[in-house]
Design a protein around this motif. Structure first.
Motif, PDB file in Angstrom:
ATOM      1  N   TYR B 140      42.778 -39.121   5.684  1.00  0.00           N
ATOM      2  CA  TYR B 140      42.359 -39.316   7.071  1.00  0.00           C
ATOM      3  C   TYR B 140      43.087 -38.362   8.023  1.00  0.00           C
ATOM      4  CZ  TYR B 140      46.697 -41.601   8.485  1.00  0.00           C
ATOM      5  OH  TYR B 140      48.004 -41.851   8.779  1.00  0.00           O
ATOM      6  N   GLU B 141      44.228 -37.806   7.558  1.00  0.00           N
ATOM      7  CA  GLU B 141      45.057 -37.008   8.474  1.00  0.00           C
ATOM      8  C   GLU B 141      44.492 -35.614   8.757  1.00  0.00           C
ATOM      9  OE1 GLU B 141      45.945 -38.404   5.630  1.00  0.00           O
ATOM     10  OE2 GLU B 141      48.011 -39.112   5.602  1.00  0.00           O
ATOM     11  N   SER B 154      36.314 -19.170  -3.238  1.00  0.00           N
ATOM     12  CA  SER B 154      34.951 -19.642  -3.480  1.00  0.00           C
ATOM     13  C   SER B 154      34.183 -19.802  -2.170  1.00  0.00           C
ATOM     14  CB  SER B 154      34.968 -20.968  -4.234  1.00  0.00           C
ATOM     15  OG  SER B 154      35.471 -20.788  -5.530  1.00  0.00           O
ATOM     16  N   PHE B 155      34.886 -20.193  -1.116  1.00  0.00           N
ATOM     17  CA  PHE B 155      34.242 -20.316   0.198  1.00  0.00           C
ATOM     18  C   PHE B 155      33.939 -18.935   0.765  1.00  0.00           C
ATOM     19  CE2 PHE B 155      32.850 -22.969   3.571  1.00  0.00           C
ATOM     20  CZ  PHE B 155      33.123 -22.330   4.772  1.00  0.00           C
ATOM     21  N   TRP B 156      34.805 -17.945   0.504  1.00  0.00           N
ATOM     22  CA  TRP B 156      34.532 -16.575   0.971  1.00  0.00           C
ATOM     23  C   TRP B 156      33.234 -16.049   0.375  1.00  0.00           C
ATOM     24  CZ3 TRP B 156      40.059 -14.585  -0.598  1.00  0.00           C
ATOM     25  CH2 TRP B 156      40.985 -15.030   0.361  1.00  0.00           C
ATOM     26  N   TRP B 157      33.027 -16.297  -0.933  1.00  0.00           N
ATOM     27  CA  TRP B 157      31.850 -15.717  -1.583  1.00  0.00           C
ATOM     28  C   TRP B 157      30.581 -16.493  -1.251  1.00  0.00           C
ATOM     29  CZ3 TRP B 157      35.025 -12.320  -1.586  1.00  0.00           C
ATOM     30  CH2 TRP B 157      36.158 -12.227  -2.384  1.00  0.00           C
ATOM     31  N   ASN B 158      30.661 -17.776  -0.967  1.00  0.00           N
ATOM     32  CA  ASN B 158      29.456 -18.570  -0.691  1.00  0.00           C
ATOM     33  C   ASN B 158      29.664 -19.563   0.453  1.00  0.00           C
ATOM     34  OD1 ASN B 158      27.323 -17.892  -2.830  1.00  0.00           O
ATOM     35  ND2 ASN B 158      29.167 -18.163  -4.048  1.00  0.00           N
ATOM     36  N   PRO B 159      29.946 -19.052   1.658  1.00  0.00           N
ATOM     37  CA  PRO B 159      30.259 -19.965   2.759  1.00  0.00           C
ATOM     38  C   PRO B 159      29.075 -20.837   3.173  1.00  0.00           C
ATOM     39  CG  PRO B 159      30.010 -17.720   3.588  1.00  0.00           C
ATOM     40  CD  PRO B 159      29.958 -17.638   2.101  1.00  0.00           C
ATOM     41  N   ASP B 160      27.867 -20.397   2.826  1.00  0.00           N
ATOM     42  CA  ASP B 160      26.694 -21.170   3.242  1.00  0.00           C
ATOM     43  C   ASP B 160      26.344 -22.272   2.247  1.00  0.00           C
ATOM     44  OD1 ASP B 160      24.219 -18.770   2.039  1.00  0.00           O
ATOM     45  OD2 ASP B 160      26.284 -19.125   1.454  1.00  0.00           O
ATOM     46  N   LYS B 161      26.724 -22.081   0.958  1.00  0.00           N
ATOM     47  CA  LYS B 161      26.302 -23.056  -0.048  1.00  0.00           C
ATOM     48  C   LYS B 161      27.430 -23.931  -0.575  1.00  0.00           C
ATOM     49  CE  LYS B 161      23.791 -19.978  -2.468  1.00  0.00           C
ATOM     50  NZ  LYS B 161      22.693 -19.345  -3.200  1.00  0.00           N
ATOM     51  N   PHE B 162      28.645 -23.377  -0.636  1.00  0.00           N
ATOM     52  CA  PHE B 162      29.782 -24.166  -1.085  1.00  0.00           C
ATOM     53  C   PHE B 162      30.336 -24.920   0.129  1.00  0.00           C
ATOM     54  CE2 PHE B 162      33.240 -25.732  -3.270  1.00  0.00           C
ATOM     55  CZ  PHE B 162      34.473 -25.197  -2.907  1.00  0.00           C
ATOM     56  N   LEU B 163      30.564 -26.231  -0.030  1.00  0.00           N
ATOM     57  CA  LEU B 163      30.981 -27.028   1.129  1.00  0.00           C
ATOM     58  C   LEU B 163      32.389 -26.665   1.611  1.00  0.00           C
ATOM     59  CD1 LEU B 163      29.590 -30.556   0.203  1.00  0.00           C
ATOM     60  CD2 LEU B 163      28.741 -28.976   1.922  1.00  0.00           C
ATOM     61  N   GLY B 164      33.262 -26.262   0.675  1.00  0.00           N
ATOM     62  CA  GLY B 164      34.618 -25.903   1.082  1.00  0.00           C
ATOM     63  C   GLY B 164      35.552 -27.100   1.010  1.00  0.00           C
ATOM     64  N   PRO B 165      36.860 -26.846   0.859  1.00  0.00           N
ATOM     65  CA  PRO B 165      37.830 -27.924   0.679  1.00  0.00           C
ATOM     66  C   PRO B 165      37.869 -28.944   1.813  1.00  0.00           C
ATOM     67  CG  PRO B 165      38.909 -25.759   0.751  1.00  0.00           C
ATOM     68  CD  PRO B 165      37.466 -25.511   0.718  1.00  0.00           C
ATOM     69  N   ALA B 166      37.734 -28.507   3.064  1.00  0.00           N
ATOM     70  CA  ALA B 166      37.842 -29.459   4.182  1.00  0.00           C
ATOM     71  C   ALA B 166      36.721 -30.490   4.127  1.00  0.00           C
ATOM     72  CB  ALA B 166      37.825 -28.723   5.512  1.00  0.00           C
ATOM     73  N   ALA B 167      35.473 -30.018   4.025  1.00  0.00           N
ATOM     74  CA  ALA B 167      34.337 -30.939   3.981  1.00  0.00           C
ATOM     75  C   ALA B 167      34.407 -31.822   2.740  1.00  0.00           C
ATOM     76  CB  ALA B 167      33.022 -30.163   4.015  1.00  0.00           C
ATOM     77  N   LEU B 168      34.857 -31.252   1.627  1.00  0.00           N
ATOM     78  CA  LEU B 168      34.942 -32.031   0.392  1.00  0.00           C
ATOM     79  C   LEU B 168      36.023 -33.099   0.490  1.00  0.00           C
ATOM     80  CD1 LEU B 168      34.351 -29.180  -2.202  1.00  0.00           C
ATOM     81  CD2 LEU B 168      32.848 -31.103  -1.721  1.00  0.00           C
ATOM     82  N   ARG B 173      37.141 -38.832   1.553  1.00  0.00           N
ATOM     83  CA  ARG B 173      37.714 -39.850   2.455  1.00  0.00           C
ATOM     84  C   ARG B 173      36.755 -41.015   2.642  1.00  0.00           C
ATOM     85  NH1 ARG B 173      37.244 -43.054   5.665  1.00  0.00           N
ATOM     86  NH2 ARG B 173      38.195 -43.453   7.702  1.00  0.00           N
ATOM     87  N   PHE B 174      35.451 -40.694   2.656  1.00  0.00           N
ATOM     88  CA  PHE B 174      34.470 -41.775   2.835  1.00  0.00           C
ATOM     89  C   PHE B 174      34.091 -42.428   1.522  1.00  0.00           C
ATOM     90  CE2 PHE B 174      33.869 -42.001   7.255  1.00  0.00           C
ATOM     91  CZ  PHE B 174      34.227 -40.758   7.746  1.00  0.00           C
ATOM     92  N   ILE B 175      34.143 -41.659   0.425  1.00  0.00           N
ATOM     93  CA  ILE B 175      33.899 -42.257  -0.881  1.00  0.00           C
ATOM     94  C   ILE B 175      35.002 -43.265  -1.187  1.00  0.00           C
ATOM     95  CG2 ILE B 175      33.904 -41.746  -3.370  1.00  0.00           C
ATOM     96  CD1 ILE B 175      32.493 -39.084  -2.626  1.00  0.00           C
ATOM     97  N   PRO B 215      43.516 -30.922  -0.615  1.00  0.00           N
ATOM     98  CA  PRO B 215      42.071 -30.965  -0.858  1.00  0.00           C
ATOM     99  C   PRO B 215      41.734 -30.812  -2.333  1.00  0.00           C
ATOM    100  CG  PRO B 215      42.568 -29.486   0.967  1.00  0.00           C
ATOM    101  CD  PRO B 215      43.866 -29.859   0.344  1.00  0.00           C
ATOM    102  N   SER B 216      42.541 -30.019  -3.064  1.00  0.00           N
ATOM    103  CA  SER B 216      42.249 -29.821  -4.479  1.00  0.00           C
ATOM    104  C   SER B 216      42.343 -31.144  -5.222  1.00  0.00           C
ATOM    105  CB  SER B 216      43.197 -28.790  -5.094  1.00  0.00           C
ATOM    106  OG  SER B 216      44.540 -29.172  -4.881  1.00  0.00           O
ATOM    107  N   HIS B 217      43.294 -31.996  -4.839  1.00  0.00           N
ATOM    108  CA  HIS B 217      43.420 -33.300  -5.470  1.00  0.00           C
ATOM    109  C   HIS B 217      42.223 -34.182  -5.134  1.00  0.00           C
ATOM    110  CE1 HIS B 217      45.399 -36.669  -7.341  1.00  0.00           C
ATOM    111  NE2 HIS B 217      45.201 -37.391  -6.255  1.00  0.00           N
ATOM    112  N   ALA B 218      41.776 -34.143  -3.888  1.00  0.00           N
ATOM    113  CA  ALA B 218      40.609 -34.942  -3.474  1.00  0.00           C
ATOM    114  C   ALA B 218      39.371 -34.512  -4.249  1.00  0.00           C
ATOM    115  CB  ALA B 218      40.370 -34.786  -1.974  1.00  0.00           C
ATOM    116  N   ILE B 219      39.224 -33.195  -4.446  1.00  0.00           N
ATOM    117  CA  ILE B 219      38.061 -32.684  -5.184  1.00  0.00           C
ATOM    118  C   ILE B 219      38.127 -33.134  -6.641  1.00  0.00           C
ATOM    119  CG2 ILE B 219      36.922 -30.570  -5.986  1.00  0.00           C
ATOM    120  CD1 ILE B 219      37.843 -29.277  -3.339  1.00  0.00           C
ATOM    121  N   GLU B 220      39.339 -33.136  -7.187  1.00  0.00           N
ATOM    122  CA  GLU B 220      39.544 -33.638  -8.550  1.00  0.00           C
ATOM    123  C   GLU B 220      39.075 -35.085  -8.637  1.00  0.00           C
ATOM    124  OE1 GLU B 220      43.525 -32.152  -9.957  1.00  0.00           O
ATOM    125  OE2 GLU B 220      43.633 -34.285 -10.502  1.00  0.00           O
ATOM    126  N   GLN B 221      39.417 -35.900  -7.628  1.00  0.00           N
ATOM    127  CA  GLN B 221      39.021 -37.308  -7.606  1.00  0.00           C
ATOM    128  C   GLN B 221      37.500 -37.446  -7.555  1.00  0.00           C
ATOM    129  OE1 GLN B 221      42.177 -38.382  -8.368  1.00  0.00           O
ATOM    130  NE2 GLN B 221      41.981 -40.082  -6.952  1.00  0.00           N
TER     131      GLN B 221
END
Lengths: 128, 231, 112
Positions: B140-141, B154-168, B173-175, B215-221
């Protein structure tokens, strides 16, 4: 030359960024993977040679230690060692082991050093 | 102290270039933002976003000596000179150190960053135990400063299709929120070769997060949650 | 194609990786303990049914793992879909060709 709203510059010069060790091991993982794929046809060809006859088997082993082949051999050993080390690091992180930042950095350094040592060993081994 | 700052004026013919500055820090100056504000007093043309000056609004994210960070949380002490400031990587530069965050916020909006309830609302509060609330710690922070996503290859190469660590991270956070009823739909949305699976655990995100989040840990989850429900 | 979306290749990549790590360990043991030191022992191994099977199954694992990895690289860097598809097909053909070649080589070893 006025820039329109759709023609903004972006800062993406990789050489001007300070990359963390995790990024280094990751790009090495990718590059080594591509090198290994490129080597697959040669691997199959080598396998064929090694089974054709006793003479061919010996000729293959001698050729692998020839001057230019030695460089390729050392490069492929590096590629295999780095790809496997970084891959094992990935598998462990997927399982939740070592995914926190200090441990991730340490394992990244370990993987890089391990691969370089394997390449060094291959270089020394092929010279003797 | 010497600084080299990325300058770009969309109204001039000149492309982006670096400009040198020299600033004398006063006794009270502690953070990089203090120096930038001082520069403003003699060069008003230098543009950058800033607001709370305490690391909670997320406005002053920039690339500092090659790594992303917040100017208001970066100590002057120990900064290598010349302090080289560039805008957040990969996003269109509007002016100087100000980037267009539209793509970044579009991804945030796409993951539906609000509680979705299927059940009818309760008579009184929506209960959440302390254990359930603990699951939101480290998620939440996030202040949506974009330091992580704009440092992710990964966000540099596909900023339009990859959501990126922040959004993920926000998606997770909501899951993870026990009050949310749309977990299955959220996971369905993320199960995509581009949206989630461009992540290769490079971990640049966790390296630069100014709030110390992972964020990497959240994505792992999220990946584990996807795996658990399909096996 | 749903099967190529997200999780399936990701999981298959991990599974083939685990198999290949085990195979690599076995190869290292074989090399460093000198279990197949010369041509005749190597030939005998490749001629045997189980030897040939092990070699071929391992190569299939390599091809699968390599294909998924190559696809990831293409997804990252190649934006035009037609070009990406062309390159993916080319790589698939290359890998399949090497696998068929290996099959023929090993098949030729087996006693008729």
């Amino acid at each position: 030359m006025h820039r329109s709203a759709t023609n903004h510059p972006r800062f993406l010069n990789l050489l001007q960024m300070r990359h963390p060790v995790g990024a280094i091991v990751s790009i090495g993982h990718r590059v080594s993977g591509l090198l290994l794929i490129a080597a697959l046809p040669a691997l199959v060809a080598g396998l064929e040679w090694s089974l054709r006859s006793e003479a061919d088997y010996r000729q293959l082993s001698e050729m692998l230690l020839g001057p230019w082949a030695r460089g390729v051999f050392v490069l492929l050993i590096w590629a295999l060692a780095h790809h496997v080390a970084a891959g094992v690091r990935h598998l462990l992180m997927d399982a939740g082991v070592g995914s926190r930042l200090p441990q991730a950095r340490a394992s990244a350094r370990l993987a890089i050093v391990f691969a370089l040592l394997c390449a060094l060993a291959a270089a020394i081994g092929s010279l003797s | 102290m010497r600084l080299r700052i990325y300058r770009y004026d969309p109204d001039s013919d000149r492309g982006p270039h670096m400009q040198d500055y020299t600033v004398e820090p006063e006794a009270d100056d502690r953070k990089l933002l203090d120096l930038l504000v001082r520069i403003k007093s003699f060069d008003d043309s230098l543009s950058f976003r800033r607001s709370c000056r305490e690391g909670i609004c997320g406005s002053d994210g920039m690339n500092i000596n090659g790594r992303n960070g917040l100017a208001c949380l970066t100590s002057i002490n120990g900064l290598a000179e010349p302090v080289t400031l560039r805008p957040l990587p990969g996003l269109p530069v509007i002016r100087d150190l100000i980037v267009d965050m539209t793509q970044f916020f579009a991804h945030y909006k796409a993951i539906k960053p609000y509680l979705i309830e299927k059940a009818p609302p309760p008579d009184r509060e929506r209960h959440q135990s302390p254990e359930e609330r603990e699951k939101l710690d480290g998620l939440y922070e996030c202040i949506l400063c974009a330091c992580c996503s704009t440092f992710c290859p990964s966000f540099w190469w596909n900023p339009d299709k990859f959501l990126g660590p922040a959004a993920l991270l926000q998606a997770y956070r909501f899951i993870a929120d026990s009050r949310d009823g749309a977990t299955a739909e959220r996971l369905d949305y993320l199960d995509d070769v581009y949206r989630l699976f461009r992540c290769r655990s490079i971990m640049n995100c966790t390296e630069v997060c100014p709030k110390g989040l992972s964020p990497s840990h959240a994505i792992e989850q999220i990946r584990q949650a996807l795996l658990a429900r399909s096996l | 194609m749903r099967v190529f979306s997200g999780q399936v290749p990701w999981l298959l990549q991990r599974l083939t990786a685990l198999f290949l790590i085990a195979a690599l360990l076995v190869i290292c043991v074989v090399i460093f303990l000198g279990l197949l030191p010369d041509y005749s022992s190597w030939k005998a191994f490749a001629k045997s049914g189980h030897g040939a099977t092990i070699i071929f199954v391992s190569y299939l694992a390599i091809c699968t793992h390599a294909w998924i990895g190559a696809r990831d690289v293409l997804l990252d860097y190649v934006k035009p879909i037609s070009l990406r598809l062309t390159l993916l097909v080319a790589i698939s053909l290359l890998l399949t060709a090497t696998a068929i070649r290996l099959l023929l080589i090993l098949g030729a070893q087996l006693p008729v």
